[in-house]
Design an enzyme around this catalytic site. Structure first.
Site, short mmCIF file in Angstrom:
data_model
loop_
_atom_site.label_atom_id
_atom_site.label_comp_id
_atom_site.label_asym_id
_atom_site.label_seq_id
_atom_site.Cartn_x
_atom_site.Cartn_y
_atom_site.Cartn_z
N ARG A 167 -23.42 -27.67 42.75
CA ARG A 167 -24.20 -28.89 42.56
C ARG A 167 -23.43 -30.02 43.23
NH1 ARG A 167 -23.39 -30.99 37.01
NH2 ARG A 167 -22.28 -32.65 38.09
N HIS A 212 -24.89 -34.72 37.93
CA HIS A 212 -25.86 -33.88 37.20
C HIS A 212 -27.27 -34.47 37.32
CE1 HIS A 212 -27.90 -31.60 34.18
NE2 HIS A 212 -28.18 -32.70 33.51
N TYR A 237 -15.28 -35.87 35.77
CA TYR A 237 -14.82 -34.55 35.33
C TYR A 237 -14.56 -33.55 36.45
CZ TYR A 237 -19.93 -34.01 35.63
OH TYR A 237 -21.23 -34.01 36.06
C1 LIG Z 1 -31.65 -27.22 24.98
C2 LIG Z 1 -31.02 -28.33 25.75
N1 LIG Z 1 -29.80 -28.75 25.43
C3 LIG Z 1 -29.22 -29.76 26.10
C4 LIG Z 1 -29.87 -30.36 27.14
C5 LIG Z 1 -29.20 -31.51 27.90
N2 LIG Z 1 -28.87 -31.00 29.24
C6 LIG Z 1 -29.70 -31.18 30.27
S1 LIG Z 1 -29.23 -30.35 31.63
C7 LIG Z 1 -27.85 -29.76 30.87
C8 LIG Z 1 -26.92 -28.87 31.61
C9 LIG Z 1 -27.62 -27.72 32.26
O1 LIG Z 1 -26.74 -26.99 33.04
P1 LIG Z 1 -27.23 -25.77 33.91
O2 LIG Z 1 -28.07 -24.86 33.08
O3 LIG Z 1 -26.03 -25.17 34.53
O4 LIG Z 1 -28.18 -26.40 35.00
P2 LIG Z 1 -27.78 -27.44 36.12
O5 LIG Z 1 -28.12 -28.79 35.60
O6 LIG Z 1 -26.34 -27.28 36.42
O7 LIG Z 1 -28.62 -27.09 37.31
C10 LIG Z 1 -27.80 -30.21 29.56
C11 LIG Z 1 -26.72 -29.89 28.61
C12 LIG Z 1 -31.15 -29.91 27.43
N3 LIG Z 1 -31.88 -30.44 28.41
N4 LIG Z 1 -31.70 -28.90 26.74
#
Ligand SMILES: Cc1ncc(C[n+]2csc(CCOP(=O)(O)OP(=O)(O)O)c2C)c(N)n1
Ligand SMILES: Cc1ncc(C[n+]2csc(CCOP(=O)(O)OP(=O)(O)O)c2C)c(N)n1
Ligand SMILES: [Mg+2]
Ligand SMILES: [Mg+2]
Lengths: 359, 325, 325, 359
Positions: free
Chosen positions: A256, A260, A269
């Protein structure tokens, strides 16, 4: 009881980080039109991304998740899917969704706080973006079950992030996909981070692909910045699914590059150094290098295409910005098919307030 | 003594209590190096180490349930859900275990857990980031549900929640995380978990509210004061168990009540307040208890979210309506 | 036409609708060969095949969420949770997706799902098998919550729930699964999903109830009739959206209301009913609306469960109290 | 990207179904006292089981889950655990729990509808039985985390059924156990059925042990009716856990001989033939045969022990039946540490009703 049970995850790379093949490319590489279309879509997604971030920075769009680093996966996925397959995306699937028919205007509306952004005109069976992480996995197996119930030869492709693989929804779905032999392909987009949480904290497993083993699914690991690898492995998995051979898990390893979302600051971080090294893997650049070397593409066409992308994106932005918000009463219009009598007074009250414009 | 925001006061309380009590640990998504997406856990990992400040995998069931396991071992976990919209996967663990472990084991094992979550709309957030579903938790016996609405109350109530021997759902109104600052004395003084806060005294109507809607409620009271109406404003703060006593006393005085909350109306906690008043204070009531709430529909995405949330004018109108009777 | 129990009526409705509409599918734990732990799905797999009657893995999140995926494809899944105490892991999918898919996609994708679960205490079941948490679902916009209390209503309401284009949480009071039989005509006639049922007419007090507590409520009404008090008994049946109209009309007539439910009191739906009455019918009310409910504590294991649940004498006492005013 | 990632699950059997070792027994087999104690506990559990079912059939106990088929696993687990380890059981762990110190009276109270049954006097840190399937897995990793926070050399043993492995709680817990290197051992008691759902519908995976691979955990499959195999593998896994080497998953394959619970009728969904064949694997009989052959045990001692078991069980039943129910107000006594003022009127009302005895 056997003495030993063995399981494997196969790794797949075709195109090295320098854009030079590390082994014979899959047959689809000979389909120049396809590869070019895939590449152009990657560039389009990247152009869109920069614009969306700019819109957010200038208060014209809400929190937005960048696609940077996911373009190769998305383009490959979007091209491998048949029109009547169903995409169950997560929120970094822009590149795939564009190919499926989601318009950039719809995209902007969604992240711009307008529900109409998920009313995809041109791919009406695809699921909308799932914000609650991993929940979409259950929908994917549900859609696949519907195909099974009806005996349709269609496949479902479900995306999820590395973080998403920790959540029960993914694991329960992988399990039922194996138990019911469902026509579904899970693509884990491992971009190494879940907001600030690095992959090593997310799981103790060596790969994320191996999570497929828990459901007895064939599991693959591909270089997610390698358009050819993703295309070859996804195409085969989808074909398996469509022909009744069951589900698969594919981990596509990428990075990425951006924050985020626009609400995040990744410098808190992770190191500039890590980021710089990750850019050396860039899948867009990689395919560009290969295309240039093959003589399929050149700087001139690149510039022309960039101009075209800019134009398309600007057009979408104009449409987006010109879209009047829905009337507030829309919040009642899609609650149920028919508004229950019980709620009509609330609806009317809201209507009066909206018309009164009294605040 | 410094001027801090509500978010900073949460952070202060966490620092205070982690320093005071080694059993306090913090866990959740991005609570460590990142300091939480709202920075409420900033600095904790640096100060107390990764063993006590745990970045969890992305798994809300796990967050809720692992806190149960920690707690029965005598730790005092403070578990963060990143947004209330993502708390639901944790509900089975909260309802079936955290809320009941003491009861299930007749006091042998207990769950001194704080489940924190930012909640509510109004910050232009994406889908699922603007929920107000406090009523779901308040209906679960064995859970306390607490909601601060100022930096000082955030500090004092969070300390109390962490020290409480039983599970507390601690909901932080994110719309006012940084809305105001207040001097907060880091003196470790906790506030009671069973008492409403009367934020403004008045004689004509009692305005009862909680969460970020307190802001509009206070503004409405100010506006009504200009019109010569004297409103008492009560921040319920502890939604379960709820301090009905204070509410009843106030209504005994004013004879009128308006309840304001952001959550949708049907089955919202405003119903509980109204029902309690109507049951215990019917003879005091000179007008029906009116609720000013979100609509019984899904929180719209941000372009229309303001239309969903109670506005100052709505509250003023409701008060005018009840005093007219 | 045959005499059937409530459980059998559920089974009849499932048979009827699966035969009538190929899109109806049934899924859940043990719903297939075993016919469901309460036998409500008995015979379906034999008749309609394993493709339409799916034994799922033991995973409630999956059950709730896979139904969403099936439904957006145009199937009409009827998903069973084995007991309400095990529904919570499914709540995220129900709240964040099933209830919202139509709204999220502006009508493009919809969720005509029925989520069935047996609920309530009184059958000497183990821990976690006696829950009454209907209020959690009724507070979620986009979900209908329906509860039958007789074989005929079970048949007609379940047909309506399956045919409804939106998600319905269909809660079956297991204590009366086999308590009475009734002739039920398998004529495919659905009952409305937005109307209370007046089970007994009366002039002095309105008794408002739902679920298995209807039994005690009717018994109380009979006992009170002997004392010369005429009670109107209303089975709310559709808890969300709720038919307030019928309730208000009745109270306009009687001037008094007692609400009876098994769920705990704080934040229970009795509060919503009482608040609605107090808000819209304050002037009609000659006495406070009283709630007879479970206590605000955890449902005891079965040795003491009767002490938790509203008894006939409690209802009688409450009625005597309101008529005394 | 590697070309291939390999994973294994090792299978373990020592004692054949006929009670004859199929390979050299582990060292612990030489500890005759331990083996005899394990065996005796299996017989005790079986005696208790028959009695509990009889009590239920005669209306003296509530719904009860039989331990039949799980005795070997439980005895081995109970013996391998150190006193200061923590057991996080599921509802078929009678044999392990008896060894931990849970009394038969406590057991009966629990299934007899009395909360005091989970107030284990003699193993105060062990978790009570978890009825919501798989939820205990999260508690186990929480307890293990507490050990990690405090730097204690203790291990957690968590049991779960084959059905339970499909639920997110198990999979999320396995994942975090790997990520955090937690001192926890998951024992999957695969008795082939989850009520009426057979293992092949529960999952498409060849083994359940391989679900451990999703979290990067060492994973084993043992014959769960082989006391030696379970003992050897569990002992080693617990030692790994205590010495900071991390978590493991152990699938113990067995069979549920009885109905799911007394509320179930297994003849509805499985054949007499399958059941008969399963009995040929019986782990109690198997160890008995070995002990007889070794001369460590004989018919006479067996009869004497059975009589003792009966006596013990009868004693527990008497205590159970003689236990007066708690006063109804107990429902408020353990809700919070201190009853909130707000709830005192409800408490008093209940007290008045209970005293009035008016119904
Ligand atoms: C169930 C849930 N918990 C927390 C969040 C908050 N949140 C949004 S994206 C994220 C991280 C997701 O990481 P990943 O699955 O690796 O996807 P990326 O964003 O890296 O593509 C979090 C914790 C959420 N959207 N849904
Ligand atoms: C979350 C949850 N869902 C459903 C149930 C009902 N239920 C009780 S036991 C059981 C089957 C469990 O099977 P398994 O895990 O294999 O354990 P076994 O009973 O075979 O030992 C089910 C579905 C439950 N207790 N908890
Ligand atoms: Mg990621
Ligand atoms: Mg089993």
């Amino acid at each position: 009881m056997k003495e030993r049970y063995e399981f494997t995850v196969d790794g797949h790379t075709y195109l090295g980080a320098d854009g030079v093949p590390v082994r014979d490319l899959p047959a689809l590489a000979d389909d120049t039109e396809r590869v070019l279309a895939g590449y152009r879509n990657m560039v389009l997604a990247r152009t869109f991304d920069a614009k969306a971030i700019a819109l957010q920075r200038t208060g014209q769009c809400g929190t937005y998740p960048s696609v940077l680093g996911h373009e190769a996966i998305g383009s490959a996925v979007g091209q491998c899917m048949a029109a009547d397959d169903v995409l169950v995306p997560y929120y970094r699937d822009h590149a795939a969704q564009f190919l499926r028919g989601v318009t950039m205007t719809e995209f902007l509306l969604y992240w711009g706080g307008d529900e109409r952004g998920s009313n995809y005109r041109d791919c009406p069976e695809d699921l909308p973006v799932a914000v609650p992480v991993s929940t979409q996995c259950c929908h994917a197996v549900g859609v696949a079950s519907a195909f099974r119930v009806r005996g349709e030869r269609r496949a479902v492709l479900c995306s999820v992030g590395d973080g998403g693989t920790s959540k029960g929804d993914f694991l329960e779905s992988v399990n039922v996909a194996g138990a019911w032999q469902l026509p579904v392909v899970f693509v884990v987009q491992n971009n190494q981070w879940a907001i600030s949480t690095p992959a090593r904290i997310q799981s103790g497993s060596r790969t994320l692909a191996q999570k497929g083993i828990s459901g007895g699914l064939p599991s693959h690991r591909v270089d997610g910045q390698d358009y050819f690898a993703v295309s070859a492995v996804v195409a085969e998995a989808l074909e398996r699914a469509r022909t009744g051979k069951g589900a698969s898990v594919i981990e596509a390893v990428t990075y990425r590059y951006g924050d985020h979302t626009t609400a995040d600051d990744a410098t808190r971080y992770r190191s500039a150094d890590e980021l710089r090294r990750a850019w050396e893997q860039d899948g867009v650049k990689r395919l560009q290098t290969w295309l240039y070397r093959q003589g399929h593409w050149d700087e001139e066409r690149e510039q022309a295409w960039l101009a075209k992308c800019k134009q398309q994106v600007d057009g979408a932005v104009s449409d987006y910005l010109a879209t009047e918000p829905e009337p507030p009463t829309a919040m009642f219009d899609y609650l149920f098919e028919t508004l229950p009598a019980e709620l009509i007074p609330q609806y009317q009250r809201l209507q009066r307030k909206a018309e009164g414009g009294d605040r | 003594m410094s001027e801090v925001t509500l978010a900073e006061a949460v952070n202060m309380a966490l620092h205070h209590e982690m320093a005071r009590d080694d059993d306090v640990v913090v866990l959740g998504e991005d609570v460590g190096t990142n300091g939480g997406v709202f920075r409420t856990t900033a600095g904790l990992k640096e100060r107390f180490g990764f063993k006590r400040v745990m970045d969890t995998p992305l798994a809300e069931t796990l967050i809720a349930g692992t806190a149960v396991g920690m707690a029965v071992q005598g730790l005092r976990p403070v578990a963060e859900f990143q947004f209330m919209g993502f708390i639901y996967a944790g509900m089975e663990q909260m309802i079936s275990h955290a809320a009941r472990m003491r009861n299930r084991t007749r006091g042998r094992l207990t769950c001194p857990i704080v489940y924190r979550a930012p909640f509510g709309g109004g910050i232009h957030a994406p889908e699922h980031h603007s929920e107000s579903t406090e009523a779901l938790f308040a209906h679960i016996p064995g859970l306390r549900v607490v909601m601060p609405t100022s930096p000082r109350r955030a500090y004092g109530l969070l300390l109390a929640a962490i020290r409480d021997p039983d599970p507390v759902v601690f909901l932080e109104p994110k719309r006012i995380y940084r809305a105001v600052t207040q001097t907060v004395d880091d003196d470790g003084a906790a506030l009671p978990l069973d008492t409403c806060f009367t934020l403004r005294e008045g004689d004509d109507v009692t305005l009862i509210s909680w969460g970020a809607a307190i802001t509009e409620t206070l503004q409405a009271a100010a506006r009504l004061a200009d019109q010569g109406l004297s409103c008492e404003v009560i921040d319920v703060a502890t939604l379960s168990p709820m301090d009905r006593e204070t509410l009843l006393c106030s209504v005994a005085k004013t004879g009128r009540a308006v309840i304001v909350h952001e959550a949708c109306r049907h089955g919202g906690l405003g119903a509980e307040v109204a029902a309690s008043l109507a049951e215990a204070a019917l003879l005091d009531l000179q007008a029906p208890v009116v609720r000013v709430t979100g609509y019984d529909t899904i929180m719209p995405y941000y372009r229309n979210e303001q239309a969903y949330m109670p506005q100052v004018a709505d509250i003023v109108e409701a008060v005018e309506q009840v005093v007219a009777l």
